[in-house]
Design a protein around this motif. Structure first.
Motif, PDB file in Angstrom:
ATOM      1  N   ALA A 207      61.050 -16.710  35.977  1.00  0.00           N
ATOM      2  CA  ALA A 207      62.695 -15.973  35.975  1.00  0.00           C
ATOM      3  C   ALA A 207      62.925 -17.133  35.252  1.00  0.00           C
ATOM      4  O   ALA A 207      63.794 -16.801  34.423  1.00  0.00           O
ATOM      5  N   ALA A 208      62.465 -18.365  35.899  1.00  0.00           N
ATOM      6  CA  ALA A 208      63.650 -19.677  35.170  1.00  0.00           C
ATOM      7  C   ALA A 208      63.360 -20.127  34.419  1.00  0.00           C
ATOM      8  O   ALA A 208      64.510 -20.635  33.264  1.00  0.00           O
ATOM      9  N   ALA A 209      62.767 -20.188  33.852  1.00  0.00           N
ATOM     10  CA  ALA A 209      61.956 -19.747  31.809  1.00  0.00           C
ATOM     11  C   ALA A 209      63.222 -19.366  31.138  1.00  0.00           C
ATOM     12  O   ALA A 209      63.516 -19.131  30.211  1.00  0.00           O
ATOM     13  N   ALA A 210      62.586 -17.586  31.852  1.00  0.00           N
ATOM     14  CA  ALA A 210      63.545 -16.650  31.004  1.00  0.00           C
ATOM     15  C   ALA A 210      64.970 -17.048  30.812  1.00  0.00           C
ATOM     16  O   ALA A 210      66.037 -17.109  29.712  1.00  0.00           O
ATOM     17  N   ARG A 211      65.778 -17.331  32.245  1.00  0.00           N
ATOM     18  CA  ARG A 211      66.726 -17.969  32.476  1.00  0.00           C
ATOM     19  C   ARG A 211      67.293 -19.534  31.449  1.00  0.00           C
ATOM     20  O   ARG A 211      68.316 -18.995  30.733  1.00  0.00           O
ATOM     21  N   ALA A 212      66.483 -19.999  31.105  1.00  0.00           N
ATOM     22  CA  ALA A 212      66.816 -21.406  30.786  1.00  0.00           C
ATOM     23  C   ALA A 212      66.998 -21.432  29.382  1.00  0.00           C
ATOM     24  O   ALA A 212      66.541 -21.735  28.425  1.00  0.00           O
ATOM     25  N   GLY A 213      65.794 -20.223  28.380  1.00  0.00           N
ATOM     26  CA  GLY A 213      65.815 -19.658  27.489  1.00  0.00           C
ATOM     27  C   GLY A 213      64.767 -20.994  26.995  1.00  0.00           C
ATOM     28  O   GLY A 213      64.099 -20.786  25.303  1.00  0.00           O
ATOM     29  N   LEU A 214      63.819 -20.825  27.507  1.00  0.00           N
ATOM     30  CA  LEU A 214      62.080 -21.729  27.433  1.00  0.00           C
ATOM     31  C   LEU A 214      61.142 -20.545  27.561  1.00  0.00           C
ATOM     32  O   LEU A 214      61.052 -19.822  27.820  1.00  0.00           O
ATOM     33  N   ARG A 215      59.984 -21.291  26.975  1.00  0.00           N
ATOM     34  CA  ARG A 215      58.989 -20.486  26.381  1.00  0.00           C
ATOM     35  C   ARG A 215      58.048 -20.427  28.054  1.00  0.00           C
ATOM     36  O   ARG A 215      57.918 -21.609  28.895  1.00  0.00           O
ATOM     37  N   SER A 216      57.226 -19.356  28.584  1.00  0.00           N
ATOM     38  CA  SER A 216      56.329 -19.612  29.813  1.00  0.00           C
ATOM     39  C   SER A 216      55.352 -19.566  29.585  1.00  0.00           C
ATOM     40  O   SER A 216      54.829 -18.265  28.457  1.00  0.00           O
ATOM     41  N   CYS A 217      54.092 -19.991  29.913  1.00  0.00           N
ATOM     42  CA  CYS A 217      52.992 -19.368  30.043  1.00  0.00           C
ATOM     43  C   CYS A 217      52.300 -19.877  31.359  1.00  0.00           C
ATOM     44  O   CYS A 217      52.377 -20.919  31.650  1.00  0.00           O
ATOM     45  N   VAL A 218      51.645 -19.214  32.280  1.00  0.00           N
ATOM     46  CA  VAL A 218      52.131 -19.893  34.108  1.00  0.00           C
ATOM     47  C   VAL A 218      49.993 -18.887  34.156  1.00  0.00           C
ATOM     48  O   VAL A 218      49.582 -18.905  33.808  1.00  0.00           O
ATOM     49  N   PHE A 219      49.661 -19.484  35.238  1.00  0.00           N
ATOM     50  CA  PHE A 219      47.797 -19.535  35.498  1.00  0.00           C
ATOM     51  C   PHE A 219      48.145 -19.268  36.633  1.00  0.00           C
ATOM     52  O   PHE A 219      48.654 -19.902  37.493  1.00  0.00           O
ATOM     53  N   ILE A 220      47.087 -18.415  37.318  1.00  0.00           N
ATOM     54  CA  ILE A 220      46.700 -17.646  38.824  1.00  0.00           C
ATOM     55  C   ILE A 220      45.676 -17.829  38.893  1.00  0.00           C
ATOM     56  O   ILE A 220      44.591 -17.201  38.014  1.00  0.00           O
ATOM     57  N   PRO A 221      45.075 -17.281  40.138  1.00  0.00           N
ATOM     58  CA  PRO A 221      43.896 -17.177  40.412  1.00  0.00           C
ATOM     59  C   PRO A 221      43.962 -15.689  40.055  1.00  0.00           C
ATOM     60  O   PRO A 221      44.296 -14.771  40.255  1.00  0.00           O
ATOM     61  N   HIS A 222      42.507 -14.751  39.250  1.00  0.00           N
ATOM     62  CA  HIS A 222      43.001 -13.900  39.094  1.00  0.00           C
ATOM     63  C   HIS A 222      42.651 -12.654  40.200  1.00  0.00           C
ATOM     64  O   HIS A 222      42.961 -12.171  39.875  1.00  0.00           O
TER      65      HIS A 222
END
Length: 431
Positions: A163-178
């Motif tokens: 959400a913060a990246a979208a608002r700031a105009g940045l790309r995001s790529c996040v990693f989570i347990p499956h």
């Protein structure tokens, strides 16, 4: 030279940024200082780095009035944070200044007479306290010229970063347990960034991210809880600031904080000490208690065994947002709990669910499983006589129960035809 060695792992060109009152990064182990940069470990002793400040000097009343005149979010505390003075005018989610709920109904249930409060951070933009820490990390990412915002996450952080990246105009790529809760997966994915499930636990995800940050593939990436971690962690201080301001500029006597990595608890303690040093609150004793789930309780176990070292465990609990088996700040949590006369305790999954229901039934707050942990531990500490029921106590709820629906089985009291006779027959008319 030492700082250049750490920064070369990210090698992002940037102009001289503004970090407000922040003046350096300081090693929590040896005390060595380094210039502000995208660094997270001391090159001398490998201890963790944190932000050091030259905080505002002068009249506490003037600072208090300045804070109170600020926006109703964390940026009212900009003079105490590593952010530029114009941070409130930048595109961000403006988290914070969530409700401090006077929980009189819950207090009666638990036998608390000195005042019981729930700091309900489910009111943040993505419904967890992670919006606070990410907001600070975004400003650091901007300052260092990063173009991609990333993290390893047990769920809430992934959504906050997206959400913060979208608002700031940045790309995001996040990693989570499956195997995260479905609600958290959807909330992390909906913002349009990349969401990658890793087969394994959170600790496996974190190790993968540590490898990625040292690879050319990670060039230009700001990992909020790795190379931006010193700044990211400072966002949790705002919980301490808000609690004291909302209590009328006074310290709570007792505070119960969930423990995952342990960073939130350590930074709350840091925030409380800063307020005392600035003269914004009266200096008097306070006790900090850590709360863990029994199925992932390495810090609680170390506290009970009298150990200084936290031994890693393999998580097995419904409180997945707290399921960090090798908590980076675990030893510091132990130090704070012992120094303040607090404790670190844990509760099993059954008591977590009971506590979620109790908080919902008494105060109308639907907590996620981490909130069930703090309420459950609060109840256990009161039963054991380790929490003083006559003192002012604050319990943290760090997220919204809508994210962990699988943990609580609930449904209609009855299903009936649309008629008064059916309603009467169901025995509900007298309710």
């Amino acid at each position: 030279m030492a700082v250049e060695a750490v920064e070369s792992r990210t090698s992002v060109p940037h102009t001289t940024p503004s970090f407000g009152p922040a003046v350096a990064l300081s090693c929590r182990e040896c005390g060595e200082r380094f210039p502000l940069g995208p660094s997270f470990a001391c090159v001398s002793c490998f201890g963790p780095l944190e932000v050091a400040y030259e905080l505002p000097a002068g009249d506490p009343e003037s600072l208090r009035r300045r804070i109170e005149a600020g926006p109703a979010n964390i940026w009212r505390y900009a003079p105490l944070l590593p952010v530029p003075a114009d941070v409130a005018d930048r595109p961000n989610l403006n988290p914070g200044f969530t409700k401090l709920v006077k929980a009189d109904n819950l207090a009666r249930e638990l036998g608390v007479t000195g005042g019981l409060y729930v700091k309900d951070d489910s009111g943040n933009p993505t419904h967890s306290f992670k919006d606070r820490v990410v907001a600070i990390a975004v400003e650091a990412a901007r300052a260092f010229g990063f173009t991609t915002l990333s993290c390893s996450s047990t769920g809430n952080l992934a959504g906050a970063v997206g959400a913060a990246a979208a608002r700031a105009g940045l790309r995001s790529c996040v990693f989570i347990p499956h195997d995260l809760e479905a609600g958290k997966v959807v909330m992390a994915a909906v913002y349009g960034g990349e969401l990658v499930g890793i087969e394994g636990t959170y600790d496996d995800v974190n190790r993968f991210c540590s490898e990625l940050i040292g690879d050319p593939l990670g060039e230009g990436w700001g990992f909020v809880n790795v190379n931006l971690r010193p700044y990211y962690g400072e966002g949790s201080k705002t919980l301490a600031y808000e609690i004291c301001e909302q209590l009328g500029w006074r310290l709570p006597d007792q505070i119960v904080v969930p423990v995952a990595s342990g960073s939130q608890l350590t930074k709350i303690d840091k925030g409380l000490k800063e307020l005392v040093a600035l003269g914004l609150v009266e200096d008097r004793p306070y006790r900090i208690f850590g709360a863990q789930a029994e199925g992932c309780a390495p810090v609680s176990r170390a506290f009970k065994d009298g150990h200084e070292v936290v031994r890693p465990v393999k998580p097995d609990t419904i409180a997945k947002s707290l399921a960090i088996g090798n908590p980076a700040d675990g030893p510091y949590v132990l130090d704070i709990a012992r120094r303040t006369g607090g404790a670190v305790e844990d509760v099993d999954d059954e008591r977590i669910v009971e506590a979620i229901r109790l908080l919902a039934r008494t105060e109308g707050i639907f907590a996620e499983t981490a909130g069930g942990v703090t309420v459950g531990v609060t109840r256990k500490l009161l039963e054991d006589g380790r929490l003083d029921p006559s003192l002012t106590t604050v319990v943290l709820n760090t997220g919204d129960g809508l994210k962990t629906l699988d943990a609580v089985a609930a449904g209609p009291t009855a299903t009936i035809p649309p008629s008064l006779s059916a309603f009467r027959a169901a025995g509900l008319a007298g309710l």
